[in-house]
Design a protein around this motif. Structure first.
Motif, PDB file in Angstrom:
ATOM      1  N   LEU A 164      16.219  28.021  34.168  1.00 25.65           N
ATOM      2  CA  LEU A 164      16.107  28.899  35.334  1.00 25.65           C
ATOM      3  C   LEU A 164      14.661  28.985  35.793  1.00 25.65           C
ATOM      4  O   LEU A 164      14.376  28.971  36.995  1.00 25.65           O
ATOM      5  CB  LEU A 164      16.639  30.296  34.992  1.00 25.65           C
ATOM      6  N   THR A 167      13.922  25.803  37.650  1.00 24.89           N
ATOM      7  CA  THR A 167      14.646  25.749  38.919  1.00 24.89           C
ATOM      8  C   THR A 167      13.966  26.603  39.970  1.00 24.89           C
ATOM      9  O   THR A 167      13.758  26.162  41.115  1.00 24.89           O
ATOM     10  CB  THR A 167      16.100  26.223  38.734  1.00 24.89           C
ATOM     11  N   TYR A 221      18.742  22.703  38.336  1.00 30.99           N
ATOM     12  CA  TYR A 221      19.822  23.670  38.529  1.00 30.99           C
ATOM     13  C   TYR A 221      21.111  23.179  37.865  1.00 30.99           C
ATOM     14  O   TYR A 221      21.860  23.970  37.267  1.00 30.99           O
ATOM     15  CB  TYR A 221      20.067  23.935  40.011  1.00 30.99           C
ATOM     16  N   TYR A 224      20.815  23.866  34.315  1.00 30.26           N
ATOM     17  CA  TYR A 224      20.976  25.300  34.063  1.00 30.26           C
ATOM     18  C   TYR A 224      22.457  25.675  34.011  1.00 30.26           C
ATOM     19  O   TYR A 224      22.889  26.411  33.117  1.00 30.26           O
ATOM     20  CB  TYR A 224      20.272  26.108  35.152  1.00 30.26           C
ATOM     21  N   CYS A 238      24.510  24.208  46.017  1.00 33.20           N
ATOM     22  CA  CYS A 238      23.054  24.050  45.935  1.00 33.20           C
ATOM     23  C   CYS A 238      22.610  22.794  46.678  1.00 33.20           C
ATOM     24  O   CYS A 238      21.633  22.817  47.434  1.00 33.20           O
ATOM     25  CB  CYS A 238      22.633  23.981  44.464  1.00 33.20           C
TER      26      CYS A 238
END
Length: 288
Positions: A164, A167, A221, A224, A238
């Motif tokens: 995170l 990202t 991402y 993640y 995303c």
């Protein structure tokens, strides 16, 4: 009287307070956003960062006053337009600084206060020097988002994961580069007069950097979501959001992240759908 109040409000840039919602990412993604204590801790944290960030924006406007008077859009801001005096703006910035740090001292932990002071230090360094240095300028902006994220983790006692962290950092870098790209294109030969760092970016560099960081965001991402064992189906959302922003920038529209989110219907909708999808996956079994 009302004109003066509205000018002071514009000087604070309230639309930019949306960036401080980053504070709520850790509890939202950890599944604890609905806990009663989140509201108790969240409001002081959000208010503290809104006041502090506004003081930073005012400092930047004071430092940039002469350049903003020549800018096609920024010349209408309260300071370059002559609606407010620099002294009044400096007093307001000081009051906002004291208000933000005061809220943090009274309502939050000492570690949160340190994050807030670190954010203020980063914004001050940016306004006074770093914004004129290529690469360091966008990295400094991205650092501000990371500090918000970590401050949110501290406020709500949530550990921020490595994926995170990466990202958010890369996304902030991606958006900052996109904004610089639109500034360099729209200002043309006068770009250096308004932002010195733009002269240090060769033709094509910002385009390549935007593609590089955008692709990196998609990778981090994705990792993640995999590390969470869920949320993988939000990766296409995303991807769409990243490509929509690139399309917006390359089409000649504004690359300002806040303005893009507010004024671009597709970006706003995809952001809301992403938030709803995350909320459904994490909170669908939540019971109060």
């Amino acid at each position: 009287m009302m004109v003066g109040f509205l000018a002071l409000l514009r000087l604070c840039r309230p639309t930019q307070w949306l960036k401080n919602l980053m504070l709520f990412f850790p509890p939202f993604l950890s599944g604890s956003i609905l806990h009663p204590e989140v509201a108790v801790k969240g409001m002081p944290a959000f208010i503290a960062f809104c006041l502090a960030s506004s003081s930073g924006y005012i400092l930047n406007d004071i430092v940039d006053l002469d350049h903003d008077r020549l800018h096609p859009r920024k010349k209408y801001r309260p300071l370059p337009a002559g609606v407010l005096k620099p002294v009044a703006a400096a007093i307001l910035a000081l009051l906002l600084f004291c208000g933000g740090t005061g809220v943090a001292v009274i309502s939050l932990s000492s570690r949160f206060l340190l994050f807030l002071l670190l954010y203020l230090l980063v914004t001050a360094i940016y306004s006074l020097k770093v914004k004129d240095i290529p690469l360091l300028d966008v990295f400094c902006v991205a650092t501000g988002f990371i500090v918000r994220l970590l401050a949110g983790g501290e406020a709500f006692a949530v550990l921020v994961s490595d994926w995170l962290f990466l990202t958010v950092f890369l996304l902030a870098l991606f958006l900052s580069i996109g904004k610089r790209l639109t500034e360099k294109r729209n200002l043309g030969i006068e770009a250096e007069l308004h932002r010195k760092s733009l002269a240090g970016y060769p033709d094509g560099f910002l385009d390549g950097a935007m593609y590089l960081t955008g692709g990196s965001v998609l990778v981090t991402y994705s990792m993640y979501t995999i590390s969470r064992g869920q949320l993988l189906y939000t990766v296409p959302l995303c991807c769409f959001g990243l490509l929509r922003y690139v399309l917006r920038v390359k089409s000649g529209l504004s690359g300002d992240p806040t303005e893009s989110l507010i004024k671009d219907a597709q970006l706003l909708i995809i952001a809301l759908v992403w938030a709803a999808a995350i909320a459904w996956e994490i909170y669908s079994g939540y019971r109060i």
